[in-house]
Design an enzyme around this catalytic site. Structure first.
Site, PDB file in Angstrom:
ATOM      1  N   GLU A 237      42.481  -4.276 -25.241  1.00  0.00           N
ATOM      2  CA  GLU A 237      43.895  -4.103 -25.542  1.00  0.00           C
ATOM      3  C   GLU A 237      44.566  -3.765 -24.212  1.00  0.00           C
ATOM      4  OE1 GLU A 237      44.696  -1.094 -28.466  1.00  0.00           O
ATOM      5  OE2 GLU A 237      46.862  -1.382 -28.242  1.00  0.00           O
TER       6      GLU A 237
ATOM      7  N   ARG B 159      28.964   3.284 -28.099  1.00  0.00           N
ATOM      8  CA  ARG B 159      29.813   3.387 -26.922  1.00  0.00           C
ATOM      9  C   ARG B 159      29.052   4.028 -25.783  1.00  0.00           C
ATOM     10  NH1 ARG B 159      35.242   3.555 -28.182  1.00  0.00           N
ATOM     11  NH2 ARG B 159      35.751   4.499 -26.178  1.00  0.00           N
TER      12      ARG B 159
ATOM     13  N   LYS C 127      41.120   5.781 -23.029  1.00  0.00           N
ATOM     14  CA  LYS C 127      42.279   5.323 -22.260  1.00  0.00           C
ATOM     15  C   LYS C 127      43.457   6.276 -22.405  1.00  0.00           C
ATOM     16  CE  LYS C 127      41.862   0.995 -23.714  1.00  0.00           C
ATOM     17  NZ  LYS C 127      42.230  -0.391 -24.038  1.00  0.00           N
TER      18      LYS C 127
HETATM   19  P1  ATP Z   1      39.778   3.458 -25.641  1.00  0.00           P
HETATM   20  O1  ATP Z   1      39.166   4.315 -26.694  1.00  0.00           O
HETATM   21  O2  ATP Z   1      39.484   3.900 -24.242  1.00  0.00           O
HETATM   22  O3  ATP Z   1      41.229   3.150 -25.876  1.00  0.00           O
HETATM   23  P2  ATP Z   1      39.215   0.956 -26.832  1.00  0.00           P
HETATM   24  O4  ATP Z   1      37.960   0.702 -27.540  1.00  0.00           O
HETATM   25  O5  ATP Z   1      40.406   1.156 -27.687  1.00  0.00           O
HETATM   26  O6  ATP Z   1      38.987   2.104 -25.774  1.00  0.00           O
HETATM   27  P3  ATP Z   1      39.714  -1.729 -26.047  1.00  0.00           P
HETATM   28  O7  ATP Z   1      40.615  -2.235 -25.009  1.00  0.00           O
HETATM   29  O8  ATP Z   1      40.028  -2.022 -27.462  1.00  0.00           O
HETATM   30  O9  ATP Z   1      39.580  -0.181 -25.807  1.00  0.00           O
HETATM   31  O10 ATP Z   1      38.221  -2.154 -25.718  1.00  0.00           O
HETATM   32  C1  ATP Z   1      37.812  -3.473 -25.436  1.00  0.00           C
HETATM   33  C2  ATP Z   1      36.351  -3.601 -25.751  1.00  0.00           C
HETATM   34  O11 ATP Z   1      35.592  -2.663 -24.988  1.00  0.00           O
HETATM   35  C3  ATP Z   1      36.075  -3.309 -27.208  1.00  0.00           C
HETATM   36  O12 ATP Z   1      35.182  -4.282 -27.696  1.00  0.00           O
HETATM   37  C4  ATP Z   1      35.465  -1.945 -27.190  1.00  0.00           C
HETATM   38  O13 ATP Z   1      34.575  -1.779 -28.255  1.00  0.00           O
HETATM   39  C5  ATP Z   1      34.766  -1.907 -25.834  1.00  0.00           C
HETATM   40  N1  ATP Z   1      34.664  -0.530 -25.356  1.00  0.00           N
HETATM   41  C6  ATP Z   1      35.662   0.349 -25.186  1.00  0.00           C
HETATM   42  N2  ATP Z   1      35.191   1.546 -24.786  1.00  0.00           N
HETATM   43  C7  ATP Z   1      33.848   1.419 -24.691  1.00  0.00           C
HETATM   44  C8  ATP Z   1      32.769   2.307 -24.344  1.00  0.00           C
HETATM   45  N3  ATP Z   1      32.995   3.568 -23.989  1.00  0.00           N
HETATM   46  N4  ATP Z   1      31.519   1.821 -24.357  1.00  0.00           N
HETATM   47  C9  ATP Z   1      31.283   0.528 -24.689  1.00  0.00           C
HETATM   48  N5  ATP Z   1      32.234  -0.348 -25.039  1.00  0.00           N
HETATM   49  C10 ATP Z   1      33.505   0.076 -25.048  1.00  0.00           C
HETATM   50 MG    MG Z   2      40.431  -0.740 -29.236  1.00  0.00          MG
END
Ligand code: ATP
Ligand code: MG
Length: 552
Positions: A35, A261, A271
């Site tokens: 995102e 994660r 984020k």
């Molecule tokens: P945040 O919680 O930091 O906002 P998010 O999961 O909402 O992270 P996205 O931009 O939606 O952020 O993530 C893109 C991809 O990266 C998704 O498939 C998500 O599952 C993966 N991802 C995000 N954070 C992690 C993590 N800590 N470990 C492994 N994969 C991750």
């Molecule tokens: Mg997300």
């Protein structure tokens, strides 16, 4: 295929291998779906390495798709940084960059299909009421009074939503599933909400935006994704993922698989919280070298190869765990030890005068750039009467364990001569200002001929030619291993996480390029800072020390 076999396998790779063996798919298609509401962090790097790595190893393809359904929090600045980071990590997406917003028209038509099938309805409960009606883990939800509207009424109201005839929050489209489901995500989840916000890709075309759960599965299907990999918090959402795809007319049927994660000690991988560090100016941007962001690690001197190595070492499982920072630093050190050229830098300088060395002489010494990789070349460094050594490398008195320069004793200057400290000069506060030494001209890169043993080796720079430089020493950003779980994570910031020193570097470092690391002998790995270094001012970041500083 041998490269595939060389990699440690994991449960996702096993699923893919058996899907390929059974002929379920001919080619593998994955995607990385960030995102664009922040910069990528080390957790995203894990997901990138997994998705792009699988595509590479199984001769498949991986898409980069921006999951851009919330215009309020998103920005093209993030889009651009994410594209840059993915490429910097060494990966290439298939075809054009994709956006969920590319599919807004199709998504809208699938919503209409659900309405026509009696599987979606326009609800006019308020946001709070919807929450109240949803129930809890132990209590079933209850039906909205708007749940049983006719298909025609729903079609007309949904059209009104799209045309901007409702205020924000006054109506939404919900799936009609089961308000008593044990899975809360299945209790008539919202599919569309109204937002009067300009979108970075679609401008003002839409005032209704699809929710993640509705968008993600359909976007996957439109792109012919075979394996949709996401983190464990979406485990329950898989039911909704499947429900949507099972109830619309679409030919491709992707499957979602979840993995745990990455959590990293002494770091934050949310984020929202990273954004707070930036907006509160606790760090100097998303690319602050203390940030666990890809851009921060790059500015600090971490290499793509080291980050990929780390992601491979930590593996992919369904177990929640927290990886030690020392694992990441180990990977960085392994790479840089092999590949970083050496240089000499004195971070906390004290002056040395070699009294038996002519003031008119600049003796040019040739030094290897790497102790065991001759192909990295040599450089020339002038040895002069006045030098700087590190203050910590001299003592007036010391026991045998101190293998550096001691008054009346000898030490070797790296790649140069053996010197002996004869006397010191101090200022009125008693601080040493100059160490007067003599050198043994017969000891250039060889031992004294009379068999004297000189054990210690210290580094030095020429006071005449060295360049002043700011040296930024970084430590962990938080005082606690798990800042994410603290009530107030901002209260756990380590005030010593950045220490700035003014030192001297050998002149060859004038040529150094941002983000390209050196080993400063006996000090650690460093790189020129891409933000603060200028034509006239050298600024170096410490990438990582020579040894594990996290080991307790
Ligand atoms: P945040 O919680 O930091 O906002 P998010 O999961 O909402 O992270 P996205 O931009 O939606 O952020 O993530 C893109 C991809 O990266 C998704 O498939 C998500 O599952 C993966 N991802 C995000 N954070 C992690 C993590 N800590 N470990 C492994 N994969 C991750
Ligand atoms: Mg997300």
């Amino acid at each position: 295929m041998s490269e595939v076999e060389a990699r440690p396998t994991n449960f996702i790779r096993q699923i893919i291998e058996s899907d390929l063996a059974e002929g379920k798919y001919k080619t593998i298609q994955t995607r990385f779906p960030p995102e664009p509401n922040g910069y990528l962090h080390i957790g995203h790097a894990k997901s990138i390495c997994l998705n792009f790595g699988i595509a590479q190893d199984y001769r498949g393809k991986c898409n980069l798709r921006f999951d851009d359904t919330n215009p309020v929090k998103e920005d093209v600045e993030y889009v651009e940084s994410i594209k840059y980071d993915v490429q910097w990590l060494g990966f290439h997406w298939d075809g054009n960059v994709r956006y969920s917003s590319d599919y807004f028209d199709q998504l809208y038509h699938y919503a209409i299909e659900l309405i026509e099938k009696g599987l979606a309805y326009v609800d006019e409960l308020s946001v709070e009421e919807i929450r109240e009606y949803r129930g809890t883990l132990t209590q079933a939800g209850k039906n909205s009074p708007y749940r049983d509207r006719s298909v025609d009424e729903n079609l007309s109201l949904f059209n009104k939503m799209k045309n901007g005839e409702f205020e924000e929050g006054k109506a939404c489209l919900r799936a009609k599933i089961d308000m008593a489901s044990p899975f809360i995500v299945m209790r008539d989840p919202v599919l569309y909400r109204i937002k009067y916000a300009s979108h970075h890709q679609t401008g003002d075309k839409w005032c209704i935006y699809p929710m993640y759960d509705f968008t993600h599965c359909i976007s996957d299907a439109i792109e012919n994704i075979t394996h949709s990999l996401c983190t464990l918090e979406f485990q329950d959402n898989r039911r909704l993922y499947d429900w949507v795809l099972d109830n619309i007319t679409i030919s491709c049927r992707p499957h979602q698989y979840e993995f745990s994660r990455l959590n990293l000690e002494y770091a934050i991988t949310s984020k929202r919280k990273l954004n707070l560090l930036v907006t509160e100016k606790i760090v100097d941007g998303w690319d602050d070298p203390r940030m666990p962001t890809v851009s921060g690690m790059r500015r600090r001197g971490y290499t793509p190869a080291a980050i990929r190595d780390f992601c491979q070492r930590i593996g992919v499982t369904k177990q929640e765990n927290t990886v030690e920072m020392s694992t990441l630093e180990y990977c960085v050190r392994e790479d840089l030890n092999q590949n970083a050229p050496r240089a000499m830098v004195v971070i906390d300088p004290v002056r040395v005068i070699i009294e038996n060395f002519s003031a008119n002489l600049d003796e040019v010494l040739t030094m290897p750039n790497h102790p065991n990789r001759p192909e990295l070349g040599q450089r020339q460094v002038a040895f002069t009467r006045e030098l700087f050594i590190d203050r910590a490398d001299f003592r007036e008195e010391a026991n045998k364990n101190y293998k550096r320069l001691v008054l009346g004793k000898e030490v070797r200057l790296r790649n140069a001569y053996v010197i002996r400290a004869d006397r010191v000069e101090k200022d009125e506060k008693g601080e040493i200002t100059t160490i007067y030494c003599s050198y043994d001209p017969a000891t250039l890169n060889k031992n004294p001929e009379d068999g004297r043993k000189v054990k210690g080796v210290i580094h030095w720079v020429s006071a005449k030619f060295a360049l002043p430089a700011e040296i930024r020493l970084y430590d962990r950003l938080f005082n606690t291993p798990n800042p994410g779980s603290a009530d107030d994570f901002l209260a756990t910031i380590n005030p010593q996480s950045l220490v700035i020193k003014q030192g001297f570097v050998e002149p060859s470092l004038r040529e150094s390029k941002p983000e390209s690391a050196y080993q400063f002998e006996r000090e650690g790995y460093f790189c020129l800072d891409s933000k603060y270094a200028t034509e006239d001012k050298l600024v170096f970041n410490r990438t990582v020390g020579l040894r594990d500083s996290y080991a307790e």
